[in-house]
Design an enzyme around this catalytic site. Structure first.
Site, PDB file in Angstrom:
ATOM      1  N   LYS A  74     -12.046  12.272  54.435  1.00 31.79           N
ATOM      2  CA  LYS A  74     -13.005  11.164  54.454  1.00 31.79           C
ATOM      3  C   LYS A  74     -13.637  11.173  55.845  1.00 31.79           C
ATOM      4  O   LYS A  74     -13.051  11.695  56.797  1.00 31.79           O
ATOM      5  CB  LYS A  74     -12.257   9.838  54.228  1.00 31.79           C
ATOM      6  CG  LYS A  74     -13.143   8.702  53.802  1.00 31.79           C
ATOM      7  CD  LYS A  74     -13.179   8.534  52.300  1.00 31.79           C
ATOM      8  CE  LYS A  74     -14.029   7.338  51.918  1.00 31.79           C
ATOM      9  NZ  LYS A  74     -14.022   7.082  50.479  1.00 31.79           N
ATOM     10  N   GLY A  85     -16.754  -8.903  38.536  1.00 34.32           N
ATOM     11  CA  GLY A  85     -17.722  -8.038  39.190  1.00 34.32           C
ATOM     12  C   GLY A  85     -18.519  -7.255  38.172  1.00 34.32           C
ATOM     13  O   GLY A  85     -18.002  -6.345  37.525  1.00 34.32           O
ATOM     14  N   GLY A 124     -21.203  -5.351  38.655  1.00 36.17           N
ATOM     15  CA  GLY A 124     -22.096  -4.450  39.383  1.00 36.17           C
ATOM     16  C   GLY A 124     -22.270  -3.164  38.606  1.00 36.17           C
ATOM     17  O   GLY A 124     -22.187  -3.149  37.372  1.00 36.17           O
ATOM     18  N   LYS A 125     -22.475  -2.071  39.350  1.00 33.31           N
ATOM     19  CA  LYS A 125     -22.762  -0.792  38.689  1.00 33.31           C
ATOM     20  C   LYS A 125     -21.646  -0.409  37.713  1.00 33.31           C
ATOM     21  O   LYS A 125     -21.903  -0.067  36.576  1.00 33.31           O
ATOM     22  CB  LYS A 125     -22.937   0.297  39.761  1.00 33.31           C
ATOM     23  CG  LYS A 125     -24.178   0.085  40.620  1.00 33.31           C
ATOM     24  CD  LYS A 125     -24.432   1.239  41.562  1.00 33.31           C
ATOM     25  CE  LYS A 125     -23.427   1.347  42.692  1.00 33.31           C
ATOM     26  NZ  LYS A 125     -23.450   0.203  43.644  1.00 33.31           N
ATOM     27  N   VAL A 126     -20.392  -0.510  38.169  1.00 33.39           N
ATOM     28  CA  VAL A 126     -19.278  -0.099  37.300  1.00 33.39           C
ATOM     29  C   VAL A 126     -18.994  -1.165  36.237  1.00 33.39           C
ATOM     30  O   VAL A 126     -18.821  -0.850  35.059  1.00 33.39           O
ATOM     31  CB  VAL A 126     -18.003   0.174  38.130  1.00 33.39           C
ATOM     32  CG1 VAL A 126     -16.863   0.598  37.216  1.00 33.39           C
ATOM     33  CG2 VAL A 126     -18.250   1.233  39.194  1.00 33.39           C
ATOM     34  N   GLY A 127     -18.936  -2.432  36.656  1.00 29.83           N
ATOM     35  CA  GLY A 127     -18.596  -3.529  35.743  1.00 29.83           C
ATOM     36  C   GLY A 127     -19.519  -3.595  34.532  1.00 29.83           C
ATOM     37  O   GLY A 127     -19.075  -3.865  33.411  1.00 29.83           O
TER      38      GLY A 127
HETATM   39  N1  NAD Z   1     -19.373   3.158  41.925  1.00 32.59           N
HETATM   40  C1  NAD Z   1     -18.377   4.028  41.869  1.00 32.59           C
HETATM   41  O1  NAD Z   1     -18.565   5.171  41.443  1.00 32.59           O
HETATM   42  C2  NAD Z   1     -16.995   3.631  42.307  1.00 32.59           C
HETATM   43  C3  NAD Z   1     -15.986   4.624  42.331  1.00 32.59           C
HETATM   44  C4  NAD Z   1     -14.679   4.246  42.672  1.00 32.59           C
HETATM   45  C5  NAD Z   1     -14.429   2.935  43.043  1.00 32.59           C
HETATM   46  N2  NAD Z   1     -15.437   1.998  43.045  1.00 32.59           N
HETATM   47  C6  NAD Z   1     -15.113   0.627  43.426  1.00 32.59           C
HETATM   48  O2  NAD Z   1     -15.379  -0.244  42.343  1.00 32.59           O
HETATM   49  C7  NAD Z   1     -15.837  -1.506  42.818  1.00 32.59           C
HETATM   50  C8  NAD Z   1     -17.197  -1.798  42.193  1.00 32.59           C
HETATM   51  O3  NAD Z   1     -18.107  -0.770  42.541  1.00 32.59           O
HETATM   52  P1  NAD Z   1     -19.647  -0.871  42.143  1.00 32.59           P
HETATM   53  O4  NAD Z   1     -20.216   0.476  42.448  1.00 32.59           O
HETATM   54  O5  NAD Z   1     -19.785  -1.449  40.782  1.00 32.59           O
HETATM   55  O6  NAD Z   1     -20.152  -1.898  43.230  1.00 32.59           O
HETATM   56  P2  NAD Z   1     -21.379  -2.931  43.110  1.00 32.59           P
HETATM   57  O7  NAD Z   1     -21.649  -3.363  44.500  1.00 32.59           O
HETATM   58  O8  NAD Z   1     -22.480  -2.347  42.292  1.00 32.59           O
HETATM   59  O9  NAD Z   1     -20.754  -4.137  42.246  1.00 32.59           O
HETATM   60  C9  NAD Z   1     -19.846  -5.066  42.734  1.00 32.59           C
HETATM   61  C10 NAD Z   1     -20.177  -6.382  42.064  1.00 32.59           C
HETATM   62  O10 NAD Z   1     -19.174  -7.330  42.415  1.00 32.59           O
HETATM   63  C11 NAD Z   1     -19.802  -8.564  42.681  1.00 32.59           C
HETATM   64  N3  NAD Z   1     -18.925  -9.388  43.503  1.00 32.59           N
HETATM   65  C12 NAD Z   1     -18.728  -9.353  44.841  1.00 32.59           C
HETATM   66  N4  NAD Z   1     -17.846 -10.281  45.220  1.00 32.59           N
HETATM   67  C13 NAD Z   1     -17.438 -10.906  44.089  1.00 32.59           C
HETATM   68  C14 NAD Z   1     -16.525 -11.953  43.827  1.00 32.59           C
HETATM   69  N5  NAD Z   1     -15.842 -12.539  44.815  1.00 32.59           N
HETATM   70  N6  NAD Z   1     -16.360 -12.355  42.557  1.00 32.59           N
HETATM   71  C15 NAD Z   1     -17.048 -11.759  41.542  1.00 32.59           C
HETATM   72  N7  NAD Z   1     -17.933 -10.767  41.738  1.00 32.59           N
HETATM   73  C16 NAD Z   1     -18.133 -10.348  42.996  1.00 32.59           C
HETATM   74  C17 NAD Z   1     -21.114  -8.199  43.324  1.00 32.59           C
HETATM   75  O11 NAD Z   1     -22.063  -9.245  43.242  1.00 32.59           O
HETATM   76  C18 NAD Z   1     -21.521  -6.972  42.509  1.00 32.59           C
HETATM   77  O12 NAD Z   1     -22.304  -7.316  41.377  1.00 32.59           O
HETATM   78  C19 NAD Z   1     -15.854  -1.385  44.340  1.00 32.59           C
HETATM   79  O13 NAD Z   1     -14.629  -1.860  44.854  1.00 32.59           O
HETATM   80  C20 NAD Z   1     -15.946   0.111  44.570  1.00 32.59           C
HETATM   81  O14 NAD Z   1     -15.390   0.479  45.822  1.00 32.59           O
HETATM   82  C21 NAD Z   1     -16.698   2.316  42.663  1.00 32.59           C
END
Ligand code: NAD
Length: 360
Positions: free
Chosen positions: A83, A183, A185-188
């Site tokens: 990393k 959450g 976001g992208k993954v959710g």
């Molecule tokens: N994107 C990937 O490929 C990937 C890979 C491995 C791990 N992750 C992990 O998965 C998680 C989500 O990633 P993502 O890419 O969807 O991120 P993202 O930033 O697109 O989504 C995160 C979401 O969580 C919401 N959020 C923040 N604080 C909150 C709270 N207190 N209560 C409810 N919702 C809240 C945000 O508004 C946002 O919509 C992160 O922890 C990231 O490190 C992501």
């Protein structure tokens, strides 16, 4: 890795190599941490963050690079763990020159380390880094990259959840289960789609009104609750933390009503010992770094020339790996987080050892 206490001493953490990089003119200060190359070149993203001190930056890169070695080992990749961190505020100092200077330092390692996106770095940044080094993944589709890694991250989390459902309820399906997604976001968002398709009922929350509006218009059947505390206390079968780290802590675990926790967020366990608290409450926790490996599987595929179907097949195997970990945890009488660490260490030792067979 959920149960690794930070330390800023690379000798005691057993890292292979830690490289400090500086380019005064562009303001680049970076640290590249290589924990292990036992399984292959170290792969892990570049975090661009305004750390309070160099010690904080070093502690973070040591933790994160070790975590990547375990994640890549259990993802079945022929890659070790590394990393990098760039110390500074990306809003203030990110520039073409800084990113290209960083790319030259990555290139100077001759392929011992491959970089990718992380907090504060994006696909467009990796395209710039790639102008100076071959050892970069997470590029844009136009540049031969894998694009949005959250697609296979969500797919992998869904596979891990299926394995947990089978372990607890005897069938690898979420049909009829209530799943709480924290959450959107992208993954959710992608995860919600997979769950609904499988016949689950989804209860969800987010702090961002735009994310809530997206769900209301795309999946009106999802029940929205005020915040993650309400979600934790809700009558749900599965809790899926998909926002920030530390979702499983001394407040949330005692309140949790779910029987299973499977989510995308990194570092879900707030501190060592939480995995035991979960086990004592009879809650099955699938280790975050196992189930969220779909993203690294997706970008790692770029090294072979990106093929989405091949990457998806590999991410689907997160189901099998999660099953294996849950069986090992039962057999050895330890929480799944401990079983996962053991399995990763076994693969690093068993497969890494093969390099000792002399070829010529
Ligand atoms: N994107 C990937 O490929 C990937 C890979 C491995 C791990 N992750 C992990 O998965 C998680 C989500 O990633 P993502 O890419 O969807 O991120 P993202 O930033 O697109 O989504 C995160 C979401 O969580 C919401 N959020 C923040 N604080 C909150 C709270 N207190 N209560 C409810 N919702 C809240 C945000 O508004 C946002 O919509 C992160 O922890 C990231 O490190 C992501």
């Amino acid at each position: 890795m959920g149960v690794f206490a930070s330390t800023d001493d690379p000798v005691s953490t057993g890292h292979e190599q830690v490289v400090f990089c500086q380019d005064k003119q562009s303001g680049l200060k970076a640290i590249i941490g290589i924990y292990s190359t036992a399984l292959g070149p170290a792969l892990g993203g570049t975090r661009f963050y305004p750390y309070a001190s160099e010690d904080d930056a070093l502690a973070d890169v040591l933790d994160l690079s070790r975590g990547m070695a375990y994640k890549n080992a259990l993802a079945g990749l022929d890659l070790g763990g590394g990393k990098a961190v760039i110390w500074g505020d990306p809003e203030q100092i990110k520039s073409e020159a800084l990113l290209r200077a960083y790319g030259r330092f990555v290139e100077s390692l001759g392929g011992r380390y491959y970089t990718a996106c992380d907090v504060g770095t994006y696909v467009a940044d990796m395209d710039v880094v790639a102008r100076e080094t071959r050892y970069v993944t997470g590029r844009s589709v136009e540049h031969g990259g894998a694009g949005d890694s959250s697609i296979l991250t969500a797919w992998g989390v869904f596979q891990g959840m299926r394995a947990a459902a089978e372990h607890v309820w005897g069938t690898p399906s979420l049909r009829g289960r209530r799943v709480g997604v924290a959450g959107l976001g992208k993954v959710g968002k992608y995860l919600t789609g997979h769950l609904l398709e499988d016949g689950a009922e989804v209860v969800a929350t987010d702090v961002n009104p735009k994310a809530l509006a997206w769900v209301r218009s795309n999946h009106p059947q999802v029940t929205l609750v005020d915040d993650s505390s309400a979600l934790v206390a809700a009558d749900i079968d599965v809790y899926a933390p998909c926002a920030l780290g530390g979702a499983l802590n001394d407040d949330t675990v005692p309140a949790l009503r779910a029987k299973v926790v499977t989510g995308a967020a990194n570092n879900q366990l707030a501190h060592p010992g939480i995995e035991k608290l979960l086990a004592d409450r009879g809650i099955l926790y699938t280790p975050d770094y196992v189930v969220n490996a779909g993203g690294v599987i997706q970008v790692a595929d770029e090294i072979e020339g990106f093929n989405f179907d091949r990457a998806k097949l590999r991410a689907t195997r997160i189901y099998d790996t999660t099953r294996e970990i849950l069986h090992l945890a039962d057999a050895e009488g330890v929480p799944p987080a401990v079983a996962a660490d053991r399995l990763a260490e076994r693969r690093m030792a068993d497969v890494g050892r093969l390099r000792a067979i002399h070829l010529r």
